[in-house]
Write a protein that holds these residues in place. Structure first.
Motif, short mmCIF file in Angstrom:
data_model
loop_
_atom_site.label_atom_id
_atom_site.label_comp_id
_atom_site.label_asym_id
_atom_site.label_seq_id
_atom_site.Cartn_x
_atom_site.Cartn_y
_atom_site.Cartn_z
N ASP A 43 0.84 -1.19 0.00
CA ASP A 43 0.00 0.00 0.00
C ASP A 43 0.88 1.25 0.00
N PRO A 44 1.48 1.60 -1.15
CA PRO A 44 2.45 2.71 -1.18
C PRO A 44 1.84 4.07 -0.87
N THR A 45 0.54 4.24 -1.05
CA THR A 45 -0.08 5.54 -0.83
C THR A 45 -0.81 5.63 0.51
N GLY A 46 -0.75 4.56 1.31
CA GLY A 46 -1.35 4.60 2.65
C GLY A 46 -2.86 4.60 2.68
N LYS A 47 -3.50 4.08 1.63
CA LYS A 47 -4.96 4.07 1.60
C LYS A 47 -5.55 3.04 2.57
N LEU A 48 -4.75 2.09 3.00
CA LEU A 48 -5.23 1.07 3.93
C LEU A 48 -4.72 1.33 5.35
N ALA A 49 -4.61 2.59 5.70
CA ALA A 49 -4.06 2.96 7.01
C ALA A 49 -4.88 2.41 8.17
N HIS A 50 -6.19 2.24 7.95
CA HIS A 50 -7.05 1.74 9.01
C HIS A 50 -7.08 0.21 9.09
N TRP A 51 -6.38 -0.43 8.16
CA TRP A 51 -6.33 -1.90 8.21
C TRP A 51 -5.28 -2.32 9.25
N THR A 52 -5.50 -1.93 10.48
CA THR A 52 -4.58 -2.25 11.56
C THR A 52 -4.92 -3.60 12.16
N LYS A 53 -4.00 -4.11 12.96
CA LYS A 53 -4.21 -5.40 13.61
C LYS A 53 -5.46 -5.37 14.47
N GLU A 54 -5.69 -4.26 15.16
CA GLU A 54 -6.86 -4.13 16.03
C GLU A 54 -8.15 -4.18 15.22
N ASN A 55 -8.20 -3.43 14.12
CA ASN A 55 -9.42 -3.41 13.31
C ASN A 55 -9.62 -4.72 12.55
N LEU A 56 -8.53 -5.35 12.16
CA LEU A 56 -8.64 -6.63 11.47
C LEU A 56 -9.13 -7.73 12.40
N ALA A 57 -8.92 -7.56 13.70
CA ALA A 57 -9.39 -8.55 14.67
C ALA A 57 -10.92 -8.57 14.76
N ALA A 58 -11.56 -7.45 14.41
CA ALA A 58 -13.02 -7.35 14.42
C ALA A 58 -13.45 -6.58 13.19
N PRO A 59 -13.38 -7.20 12.01
CA PRO A 59 -13.66 -6.46 10.77
C PRO A 59 -15.10 -5.97 10.66
N CYS A 60 -16.04 -6.63 11.34
CA CYS A 60 -17.44 -6.24 11.24
C CYS A 60 -18.06 -6.09 12.63
N ARG A 61 -18.88 -5.05 12.76
CA ARG A 61 -19.72 -4.87 13.95
C ARG A 61 -21.13 -4.61 13.45
N GLY A 62 -21.83 -5.69 13.24
CA GLY A 62 -23.14 -5.56 12.60
C GLY A 62 -22.98 -5.21 11.14
N VAL A 63 -23.40 -3.99 10.79
CA VAL A 63 -23.24 -3.54 9.40
C VAL A 63 -22.10 -2.53 9.28
#
Length: 271
Positions: A40-60
């Motif tokens: 991701d050279p432009t940092g568009k996936l900055a929120h794809w962190t380990k914490e967020n990947l551990a819970a990718p969905c919260r309902g919708v």
């Protein structure tokens, strides 16, 4: 006393912790491995962190770029035009509820994983405008709900799998501008009944691909005739040049002999 009891229960309700979000382990593996396989050279996936990947969905709801959820499961993954590089993870097959996979207009390379066959709910597959190579895996025909397959502007090679002709829900199909070869499957080219038909624009830009609806290829026999004609023409030209050279040599030789005879006649005494 009654007032105190109600107040106690009111306070208790305020301090009761909210239930923990139980993430689907398959969705976790799907996205975590995809993140590792992508650059991701432009940092568009900055929120794809380990914490967020551990819970990718919260309902919708999802905090992950390009992820849409329904009932705590990922049903749409759209990462379009983010300048992503790297390769496609075979663990994409773990997102078993996925209905849309759109990674178009990036710089992703490598093969299309045959493991995508496990995405039995997939309706949209768009991997266009990347640098994907290798064959189109015939296994994706097992995704029987596919409505759209868009693989144009890649570097895919080999034939178009015949099995794709059995996808009766297919309404859009584009494999143009690749390096595909061989015949277009008849079940894709000549769809019967009310099934949508695909015109030549779905297949153009593949030099060695042929068959309806593409225009006929130039006959190879014409090329052979042209080659034979060139060969014969070259041979005839060589023959003419050789014959002309021999004639000139004979003419020069005759003139030389005549000149020598003339000199000899002048040297002989008169009677």
């Amino acid at each position: 006393m009654g007032f105190l009891v109600l107040a106690f229960f009111g306070i208790s309700l305020l301090v009761v912790p909210s239930p923990l979000v139980v993430a689907d382990p398959d969705d976790q593996a799907c996205l975590s491995n995809l993140r590792q396989s992508l650059q991701d050279p432009t940092g568009k996936l900055a929120h794809w962190t380990k914490e967020n990947l551990a819970a990718p969905c919260r309902g919708v709801i999802s905090d992950l770029e390009g992820v849409t959820c329904n009932n705590d499961r990922i049903y749409k993954l759209s990462l379009v035009g983010l300048s992503l590089r790297g390769s496609l993870s075979p663990f994409l097959s773990n997102c078993s509820n996925l209905q849309t996979l759109d990674l178009s207009y990036n710089q992703i390379s490598g093969p299309i994983p045959a493991e995508l066959q496990s995405l039995v709910n997939l309706a949209v597959l768009n991997l266009s405008a990347n640098s994907l190579s290798g064959p189109i895996p015939p296994q994706i025909a097992l995704c029987t709900y596919l409505n759209i397959i868009d693989l144009h502007r890649n570097q895919l090679t080999g034939p178009i799998p015949q099995q794709l002709g059995y996808l009766v829900r297919l309404s859009a199909f584009d494999v143009s501008d690749n390096h595909l070869s061989g015949p277009i499957p008849p079940l894709l080219a000549n769809r019967s009944g009310n099934l949508p038909r695909f015109n030549s624009s779905s297949f153009t830009g593949n030099k060695d691909l042929y068959g309806y609806p593409l225009p006929p290829m130039r006959s190879k026999s014409l090329s052979v005739i042209a080659i034979v004609g060139i060969g014969l023409g070259s041979g005839l030209l060589s023959l003419v040049i050789s014959f002309t050279a021999v004639c000139i040599w004979l003419r020069v030789t005759e003139q030389g002999i005549a000149a020598e005879e003339g000199k000899a006649g002048q040297l002989m005494p008169d009677n």
